[in-house]
Design a protein around this motif. Structure first.
Motif, PDB file in Angstrom:
ATOM      1  N   ASP A 179       0.830  -1.204   0.000  1.00 14.85           N
ATOM      2  CA  ASP A 179       0.000   0.000   0.000  1.00 14.85           C
ATOM      3  C   ASP A 179       0.871   1.265   0.000  1.00 14.85           C
ATOM      4  N   ASP A 180       0.293   2.355  -0.468  1.00 12.12           N
ATOM      5  CA  ASP A 180       0.945   3.674  -0.404  1.00 12.12           C
ATOM      6  C   ASP A 180       2.323   3.633  -1.044  1.00 12.12           C
ATOM      7  N   ASP A 202       0.031   5.229  -4.662  1.00 14.76           N
ATOM      8  CA  ASP A 202      -0.609   6.077  -3.662  1.00 14.76           C
ATOM      9  C   ASP A 202      -1.420   7.202  -4.312  1.00 14.76           C
ATOM     10  N   GLU A 236      -4.847   4.030  -6.587  1.00 13.72           N
ATOM     11  CA  GLU A 236      -5.914   4.437  -5.666  1.00 13.72           C
ATOM     12  C   GLU A 236      -6.171   5.943  -5.779  1.00 13.72           C
TER      13      GLU A 236
HETATM   14 CA    CA Z   1      -3.191   3.624   0.191  1.00 17.59          CA
END
Ligand code: CA
Ligand code: C2E
Ligand code: CA
Ligand code: CA
Length: 276
Positions: A179-180, A202, A236
């Motif tokens: 993630d990110d 991200d 995202e």
């Molecule tokens: Ca994220």
């Protein structure tokens, strides 16, 4: 003595005291919330080409008795500081897996994956693997439908230990997403060694992707890197068709964001699936 006197004065600074009191109230409230099951999950669709929904990300909310729905930014940091993220994280995993088991017997929902955010503290626990497998066993969830989202903050730990844990879960069929991606410290050598399935671009890179050539270059680099490492990519925070189209033009195939759908409570999400 003057020094300590001054410090003591500062301690009783009314503004400061308010902060201390507010934090104490928040922490007490969070403890009660965990005991009294005041949490719920919202589900945000993850889509591929032609807007086909392949899964969701589970995002926790606090149904506060006075304040209404509270977003994670207002309680996850406190949960991390106090260790309450551990029972909260267990609840999220358990709830998501129970949801997977329910969807498994509904033909129109059975293909969906659920991505669960895992805090570094959770992952770091020596019994993390056992805990996850126990939840899967207890709920009857199909591990092939479960995705765990890790963050780069984990990578300060012993990499061999991280790889070992991931490998034990991966052989059961669980997916891993980072993630990110791009906001933290991960070096390319880690990326190559970790048994990941997916990188998540991200939202801070997606936001200005049409106007900021640095962000566009970062997104393009992540996509090229993922391709050469054989990893999937999901972007995202996609809010517009133009952002989606740009990402598609540089090789992205999976998206999440308000353009497609905001995070929805379970009833809303299932209705969305039935009418989509
Ligand atoms: Ca994220
Ligand atoms: P995240 O994992 O990066 O989750 C994505 C966040 O972006 C979510 O915020 C989501 O609602 C929001 N978002 C989705 N689409 C868009 C969009 O198009 N534009 C913009 N600007 N934002 C979008 P949310 O739900 O407030 O969650 C914030 C963060 O809280 C998450 O960031 C994650 O780090 C943390 N979090 C949420 N649920 C959990 C959980 O169950 N466990 C842990 N450890 N952390 C969680
Ligand atoms: Ca996430
Ligand atoms: Ca984020």
């Amino acid at each position: 003595a003057k020094e300590t006197g001054r410090n003591a004065m500062r301690f009783f600074d009314p503004a400061m005291q308010t902060v201390v009191v507010e934090r104490a109230i928040l922490e007490a409230g969070l403890r009660k919330a965990i005991e009294g099951s005041q949490f719920l999950l919202h589900y945000q669709p993850q889509v591929v080409e032609n807007d086909r929904i392949t899964g969701v990300e589970a995002l926790v909310r606090w149904q506060h008795p006075q304040r209404g729905i509270v977003l994670p930014a207002d309680f996850i940091p406190m949960a991390e500081e106090t260790g309450l993220i551990l029972p909260l994280g267990n609840w999220v995993l358990e709830t998501a897996c129970a949801q997977l088991a329910q969807w498994a017997i509904r033909p129109e929902l059975a293909h969906l994956t659920i991505a669960v955010n895992i805090s570094a503290q959770q992952f770091r626990k020596p019994d993390f693997v056992e805990k996850v497998l126990a939840v899967i066993h207890r709920t009857g969830a199909n591990p092939n439908r479960l995705k765990l989202e890790l963050t780069e903050s984990l990578l300060v730990d012993n990499v061999q230990d991280i790889i070992q844990k991931m490998a034990e879960l991966k052989i059961k069929g669980i997916f891993f997403s980072l993630d990110d991606f791009g906001t933290g410290y991960s070096s390319l050598s880690y990326l190559k060694r970790l048994p990941l399935d997916q990188l998540k671009i991200d939202h801070t890179f997606v936001r200005d992707i049409l106007y900021d050539s640095n962000d566009a270059a970062i997104a393009g680099t992540i996509l090229a890197l993922a391709k050469s490492l054989g990893l999937e990519v999901i972007a995202e925070g996609v809010e517009t068709a133009a952002q989606r189209d740009f990402l598609a033009s540089v090789g992205c195939h999976a998206y999440q964001g308000y353009y497609f759908c905001q995070p929805l409570p379970i009833e809303g999400f299932e209705k969305f699936m039935m009418t989509a």
